[in-house]
Design an enzyme around this catalytic site. Structure first.
Site, PDB file in Angstrom:
ATOM      1  CG  ASP A 202      -1.719   1.216   1.401  1.00 32.23           C
ATOM      2  OD1 ASP A 202      -2.328   1.640   0.407  1.00 32.23           O
ATOM      3  OD2 ASP A 202      -1.733   1.782   2.509  1.00 32.23           O
ATOM      4  CG  ASP A 204      -1.858   7.530   0.167  1.00 35.67           C
ATOM      5  OD1 ASP A 204      -2.727   8.385  -0.019  1.00 35.67           O
ATOM      6  OD2 ASP A 204      -0.975   7.271  -0.679  1.00 35.67           O
TER       7      ASP A 204
END
Length: 415
Positions: A202, A204
């Site tokens: 991922d 953010d």
């Protein structure tokens, strides 16, 4: 005609302790070699230049006494302690039969590790009826005079046996982790653990310490509204697609040039530089699978040589303004899991050889799909669901879950 006498053989465990020095093992082995001793097992550990060496040999009865005598003289000459213990054949065979049992690797990580931390860990192991085969320190030694901001400590336990209740063991380790302020990883020690090849992140709040949509929202003057929706989505309280559409709509009219400034100033998570350097050196394929935006993912791709980026594309009008809409299919939790499986096929690797790392509820599907799913400084719901968690140190903690040792990493290990 005389009957030939059957040669009697003995099993002897040799234990050597004392100050380590070059040539010690050679000196011992040269004596064993002269008497044709068979080495059935050998193991050595060094702690602060103090040696602990164990050798299990099988030797004929006649030579056993002479070997022990010569080894005693050699030990005195070298200034080390030596001891001998006979091992019954039945006991040895029982030990050999346990080789077929499952093996697990339990890794514990923290900024530092205390005797209490290790006590609680070994208590969980003992309650499950598992044997500890070896204990290995993966992190470098810490100076007591020079302070290091990126200090970390990691110990790896090699376990043999079948837990009485695997789910309960995970639950006990999770409780210990929360109470003791350390992280753990419990993995089956099979060939896939040693052959991970694809790692998906991922972006953010994982690779970077911010949510890019929140930064865009601040520039658009709608920071508070967007942040509230983001938090609800990350906690799993609202559908990601719905929340994403709402947040993007609030960005309508924002000058797209602000993305460059945000990309150049976004805070990189502790340990990312070191992690990426090691992964690239070791030939891992690296992907970003993000519910954020491609602009920022591609910025990181150029910075670290990342192989794949899948994120969301913001629509920009002829005046270089955001329209409040997006292009293509939203990369949500379901899509991340699909992309993980697709990339595994493209790279021709088994799903068991994949790793996924994320922090939010929309990362749970890919964490569950991957061979090794790691929740990183994750929301409570994600921590409770994921089998592996990192909450105490930087993202380079992933390396220890993969079995890397600081001393193997050379200059990369010092980043």
């Amino acid at each position: 005609m005389k009957e030939s006498k059957v040669k009697q053989e003995e099993l002897i465990l040799i234990r050597i302790t004392g100050q380590d020095r070059p040539g010690l093992t050679t000196a011992v082995m040269s004596i064993l070699a002269r008497y044709n001793a068979h080495v059935l097992d050998i193991g050595q550990a060094d702690i602060h230049s103090t040696l602990s060496l164990g050798i299990l040999i099988r030797i004929d009865e006649k030579g056993a006494g002479q070997v022990m005598k010569e080894l005693l003289f050699k030990a005195t000459e070298l200034g080390v302690n030596i001891g001998f213990a006979p091992v019954p054949d039945d006991e040895y065979e029982d030990w050999v039969s346990r080789q077929g049992k499952n093996r697990y690797i339990l890794t514990i990580i923290g900024r530092s590790l205390s005797a209490r931390n290790i006590e609680e860990t070994t208590r969980v192991i003992t309650e499950q009826g598992i044997n500890i085969d070896s204990i290995l320190r993966l992190t470098g030694r810490q100076s007591i005079r020079k302070r290091n901001q990126n200090v970390r400590a990691c110990i790896e336990f090699s376990l043999r046996g079948n837990p009485k209740d695997y789910s309960q063991m995970q639950a006990d380790l999770m409780q210990m982790s929360h109470e003791q302020g350390i992280d753990f990883s419990l993995q089956k020690d099979n060939m896939y653990r040693r052959m991970r090849r694809l790692i998906c992140f991922d972006m953010d709040s994982t690779l970077i310490q911010t949510e890019c949509i929140d930064e865009l929202a601040k520039c658009a003057g709608v920071g508070k509204q967007v942040a509230e929706i983001t938090e609800r989505a990350m906690r799993g309280e609202i559908d990601f697609k719905e929340s994403f559409t709402e947040r993007v709509a609030l960005l309508k009219g924002l000058d797209a040039n602000v993305m460059k400034d945000i990309a150049e100033t976004m805070p990189i998570t502790e340990g990312v530089d070191r992690l990426m350097t090691v992964l690239k050196q070791c030939g891992y394929k690296i992907a970003i699978l993000s519910g954020g935006f491609t602009y920022f993912g591609e910025y990181l791709q150029r910075k670290y040589g990342i192989d794949y980026v899948y994120a969301n594309e913001l629509e920009i009008d002829e005046n270089n303004k955001l329209t409040g809409r997006y292009l293509g299919e939203i990369v949500d939790g379901k899509r991340k899991a699909e992309l993980l499986k697709l990339l595994a096929q493209v790279e021709k690797v088994n799903l068991a050889q994949t790793i996924a790392v994320g922090d939010g509820a929309n990362d749970l599907p890919m964490l569950a799909e991957a061979g090794l799913g790691i929740a990183f400084h994750a929301k409570p719901r994600v921590q409770a669901t994921a089998e592996q968690n990192i909450t105490t140190i930087g993202l380079d903690g992933v390396l220890y879950f993969l079995g890397f040792k600081d001393s193997y990493l050379g200059d990369a290990g010092k980043l």
